[in-house]
Design a protein around this motif. Structure first.
Motif, PDB file in Angstrom:
ATOM      1  N   ASP A 170      -0.494  -0.361  -3.719  1.00 20.27           N
ATOM      2  CA  ASP A 170      -0.009   0.728  -2.886  1.00 20.27           C
ATOM      3  C   ASP A 170       1.070   1.481  -3.672  1.00 20.27           C
ATOM      4  O   ASP A 170       1.892   0.862  -4.366  1.00 20.27           O
ATOM      5  CB  ASP A 170       0.572   0.152  -1.593  1.00 20.27           C
ATOM      6  CG  ASP A 170       0.941   1.220  -0.596  1.00 20.27           C
ATOM      7  OD1 ASP A 170       1.896   1.977  -0.853  1.00 20.27           O
ATOM      8  OD2 ASP A 170       0.279   1.295   0.453  1.00 20.27           O
ATOM      9  N   ALA A 171       1.076   2.806  -3.538  1.00 12.04           N
ATOM     10  CA  ALA A 171       2.061   3.623  -4.256  1.00 12.04           C
ATOM     11  C   ALA A 171       3.497   3.249  -3.880  1.00 12.04           C
ATOM     12  O   ALA A 171       4.416   3.434  -4.684  1.00 12.04           O
ATOM     13  CB  ALA A 171       1.812   5.101  -3.974  1.00 12.04           C
ATOM     14  N   LEU A 172       3.702   2.693  -2.680  1.00 14.50           N
ATOM     15  CA  LEU A 172       5.042   2.298  -2.266  1.00 14.50           C
ATOM     16  C   LEU A 172       5.400   0.870  -2.684  1.00 14.50           C
ATOM     17  O   LEU A 172       6.557   0.477  -2.614  1.00 14.50           O
ATOM     18  CB  LEU A 172       5.196   2.468  -0.753  1.00 14.50           C
ATOM     19  CG  LEU A 172       5.142   3.928  -0.294  1.00 14.50           C
ATOM     20  CD1 LEU A 172       5.141   4.014   1.217  1.00 14.50           C
ATOM     21  CD2 LEU A 172       6.293   4.718  -0.887  1.00 14.50           C
ATOM     22  N   PHE A 173       4.409   0.101  -3.118  1.00 18.49           N
ATOM     23  CA  PHE A 173       4.689  -1.238  -3.639  1.00 18.49           C
ATOM     24  C   PHE A 173       5.237  -1.161  -5.065  1.00 18.49           C
ATOM     25  O   PHE A 173       6.073  -1.969  -5.455  1.00 18.49           O
ATOM     26  CB  PHE A 173       3.420  -2.101  -3.607  1.00 18.49           C
ATOM     27  CG  PHE A 173       3.592  -3.461  -4.222  1.00 18.49           C
ATOM     28  CD1 PHE A 173       4.315  -4.440  -3.574  1.00 18.49           C
ATOM     29  CD2 PHE A 173       3.023  -3.764  -5.448  1.00 18.49           C
ATOM     30  CE1 PHE A 173       4.490  -5.705  -4.124  1.00 18.49           C
ATOM     31  CE2 PHE A 173       3.181  -5.022  -6.021  1.00 18.49           C
ATOM     32  CZ  PHE A 173       3.913  -5.998  -5.352  1.00 18.49           C
ATOM     33  N   VAL A 174       4.769  -0.176  -5.822  1.00 19.10           N
ATOM     34  CA  VAL A 174       5.155  -0.064  -7.238  1.00 19.10           C
ATOM     35  C   VAL A 174       6.672   0.049  -7.402  1.00 19.10           C
ATOM     36  O   VAL A 174       7.259  -0.704  -8.189  1.00 19.10           O
ATOM     37  CB  VAL A 174       4.396   1.099  -7.922  1.00 19.10           C
ATOM     38  CG1 VAL A 174       4.921   1.355  -9.318  1.00 19.10           C
ATOM     39  CG2 VAL A 174       2.900   0.797  -7.953  1.00 19.10           C
ATOM     40  N   PRO A 175       7.385   0.933  -6.673  1.00 13.18           N
ATOM     41  CA  PRO A 175       8.845   0.969  -6.842  1.00 13.18           C
ATOM     42  C   PRO A 175       9.543  -0.302  -6.354  1.00 13.18           C
ATOM     43  O   PRO A 175      10.589  -0.681  -6.878  1.00 13.18           O
ATOM     44  CB  PRO A 175       9.296   2.189  -6.043  1.00 13.18           C
ATOM     45  CG  PRO A 175       8.122   2.682  -5.314  1.00 13.18           C
ATOM     46  CD  PRO A 175       6.903   2.032  -5.844  1.00 13.18           C
ATOM     47  N   VAL A 176       8.960  -0.973  -5.361  1.00 12.04           N
ATOM     48  CA  VAL A 176       9.522  -2.253  -4.908  1.00 12.04           C
ATOM     49  C   VAL A 176       9.442  -3.263  -6.044  1.00 12.04           C
ATOM     50  O   VAL A 176      10.423  -3.943  -6.371  1.00 12.04           O
ATOM     51  CB  VAL A 176       8.773  -2.770  -3.651  1.00 12.04           C
ATOM     52  CG1 VAL A 176       9.151  -4.216  -3.345  1.00 12.04           C
ATOM     53  CG2 VAL A 176       9.038  -1.873  -2.461  1.00 12.04           C
TER      54      VAL A 176
END
Length: 191
Positions: A127-133
């Motif tokens: 997920d695109a929001l998992f990458v920064p996490v």
């Protein structure tokens, strides 16, 4: 939509947060930084997947009954959990117990179908929001080696919290936690 990220690009995001040097390859690490990142990446990926029910990593697995299990205590049947399964989501109303890398139950079936969070998801499916996490979590583990700065550690810690908050707002992972069994030690402690 498929991600175009790689292990290296995610680690480079972490290095960007720290003001550190970028890496070109983690496949055959040749510098101390590359070796540290290669070591930290897999452990951090597994830990971050385990913390939340990330939708992109959620799936179903069929587990075969362990034919070597004697069928005694604690339960009649045992099913091995594969190594890539980071978190098993126990269904409500089923009498299953997880101990170590096995699910124990009195339900006698050749195959047990379980929902789980798995680490064998291709990076292209992240997920695109998992990458920064993940990048912020890696940066938190690398901050001491790269910067020796408590201020930077606090800054990256806030970036991590912000990334988790963004993912939560977008429902990138399911809110809530697994049920705590009635009468368990965790429930007694207020968990």
């Amino acid at each position: 939509m498929a991600s175009t990220e790689t292990r290296e690009s995610i680690c480079n995001m972490a290095m960007l947060m720290l003001g550190g040097s970028f890496v070109s390859s983690l496949a055959a690490p040749s510098t101390p930084l590359q070796r540290q990142l290669a070591l930290v990446y897999n452990a951090t990926l597994k830990a971050e997947l385990r913390k939340h029910r990330w939708v992109f990593a959620k799936g179903w697995r069929q587990l075969s009954q362990d034919p070597t299990w004697s069928g005694t205590e604690p339960r009649a049947c045992r099913y091995a959990i594969p190594p890539a399964v980071e978190r098993t989501i126990l269904p409500k109303g089923r009498d299953w117990t997880i101990e170590g890398n096995h699910i124990y139950t009195d339900e006698d079936a050749a195959l047990l179908t379980v929902q789980c969070i798995s680490s064998d998801v291709p990076i292209a499916n992240f997920d695109a929001l998992f990458v920064p996490v993940l990048a912020a979590a890696i940066a938190l583990k690398m901050v001491e080696a790269v910067t020796q700065s408590n201020t930077k550690k606090a800054d990256v810690g806030q970036m991590y919290k912000d990334a988790i908050a963004e993912a939560r707002k977008a429902n990138a992972f399911e809110a809530g936690s697994d049920e705590v069994p009635a009468g368990s030690w965790a429930e007694q402690l207020g968990g």
